[in-house]
Design an enzyme around this catalytic site. Sequence first.
Site, mmCIF file in Angstrom:
data_model
loop_
_atom_site.group_PDB
_atom_site.id
_atom_site.type_symbol
_atom_site.label_atom_id
_atom_site.label_comp_id
_atom_site.label_asym_id
_atom_site.label_seq_id
_atom_site.Cartn_x
_atom_site.Cartn_y
_atom_site.Cartn_z
ATOM 1 N N HIS A 176 -46.720 52.186 -24.158
ATOM 2 C CA HIS A 176 -47.555 51.326 -23.295
ATOM 3 C C HIS A 176 -49.028 51.392 -23.694
ATOM 4 C CE1 HIS A 176 -44.010 51.319 -20.585
ATOM 5 N NE2 HIS A 176 -43.960 52.594 -20.920
ATOM 6 N N SER A 297 -70.543 40.805 -41.034
ATOM 7 C CA SER A 297 -70.823 39.674 -40.168
ATOM 8 C C SER A 297 -72.115 39.023 -40.622
ATOM 9 C CB SER A 297 -70.961 40.165 -38.725
ATOM 10 O OG SER A 297 -71.746 39.260 -37.973
ATOM 11 N N LYS A 303 -71.767 45.309 -38.516
ATOM 12 C CA LYS A 303 -70.317 45.084 -38.514
ATOM 13 C C LYS A 303 -69.635 45.361 -39.841
ATOM 14 C CE LYS A 303 -68.026 43.710 -35.637
ATOM 15 N NZ LYS A 303 -67.792 42.451 -34.972
ATOM 16 N N GLU A 310 -56.332 41.852 -40.368
ATOM 17 C CA GLU A 310 -56.350 40.718 -39.421
ATOM 18 C C GLU A 310 -55.688 39.480 -40.035
ATOM 19 O OE1 GLU A 310 -60.198 40.667 -36.699
ATOM 20 O OE2 GLU A 310 -60.695 41.102 -38.772
#
Length: 479
Positions: A176, A297, A303, A310
């Site tokens: 979970h 970024s 970043k 991804e």
Amino acid sequence: MIDRASSPTPSTAPTTPAVGSDKLWGGRFDGPTNAFVEEFTASVQFDRRLYAHDIQGSIAHATMLAAVGVLTSDERDTIVSGLEAIRADIDAGRFTWSVQLEDVHMNVESALTARIGEVGKKLHTARSRNDQVATDIRLWLRDEIDGLTGRLDRLLHALVDLAEREADTVLPGFTHLQAAQPVSFGHHLLAWFEMLLRDRERLQDCRKRTDALPLGAGALAGTTFPIDRALTARLLGFARVCENSLDAVADRDFAIEFTACASLMMVHFSRMAEELVLWSSQQFGFIELADAFCTGSSMMPQKKNPDVPELVRGKSGRVIGHLIALLTLMKSQPLAYNKDNQEDKEPLFDTVDTLSGCLRAFGDLIPTLEVRHARMRDAARAGFTTATDFADYLVRLGIPFRDAHAVVGAAVRIAVERECELKDLTLTELQALDARIDEQVFASLDVDAALAARDHRGGTAPIQVRAACAAARARIGAR
Ligand code: ARG
């Protein structure tokens, strides 16, 4: 290059050259094809990718035709060397593809006749593009499956290498997405290995059903010539022939099955990718992805984004989409061949390319993973992850598990209130919950002890993880 010079844009002139049809199949036609229709029905824009396998199939077909006396050996030799020369031209980028010639098959056949003359027109004896294209796709896919399997094996080896290195590394295991029990990071990596090894098996299984020869089916009913399908199959290295001519040209279930295997693999990659993304976040901080696999970024200077995982996660969507496309393409077609089947290629090609890219990306990325051991260990200690071990300890003192569960639950409640860990409670506090508790309880709360205690096949004890790594290597076979 593709020649569209003589193919007007769809909205303008409706025709190609004047009288009748200049198509290889044009005999029964009075008029030329509408130029848009020509473009619309053509597949050469994408199926030229099959050229090497198309030529391989044609060479085997011509060889078989000569063996059964339908072609003379001189005719066969002329055809074979013509096809080889065309293959060399295409390999070298010297071939001009024509949309007017519709597909890879007719482009190659026309080039053959242009090169060797009349005898080129004999190649298509006892054959249809229907059994030809089915053969090409099977030949092509069989090779691609072998290439993908090689890439997959590289990734599997990378996972086992890393798992062995990280056998002693403590990671919080989750259920979970809540800290559950400590596990060996190597053990987690071997879970990925198991998922992908099943994918490998599925791929090999799908290869078996791909490995059958359609040629000889003709358009749908077979051929009147005394063909030797076993010979053609042997020449092309097919394990067997398709047993029914209608089925041979009509079904693309092997391609659907491949795409289903690919979809499952992409689902596995997507889950792995998701974990890599989470673990590399500041909040988890379990791993650091190499700069080579990340991007920055344009606005936020701090970043470092996990683009590769991804993208892998995102690309699962297109492969699953291709599976749905192929299933839908097939589902309402009456036997035998229908032009619908031309639509099988782009989804299939893109599935292979996407899978291949993802395999390469992960195969390159996994060996470069930087593991932040201290962060993993600290996280594994937090959240009462050894509560089950505490309960198991009580069971060993003779307390029934259900009662032990309640005792530990009470201890956790106290620790939550005091904002401390179980190990920070005193022996007196614990004995107030059950008088049988002794000093040994603290040993049961240690994360390394928790790992080591799960010492059985399939368990997370580092010693088991190392044994599983050795077994895993034997299961994949040599590098
Ligand atoms: N380009 C076609 C395909 O990909 C080849 C077979 C064409 N057969 C036909 N009867 N029109 O399926």
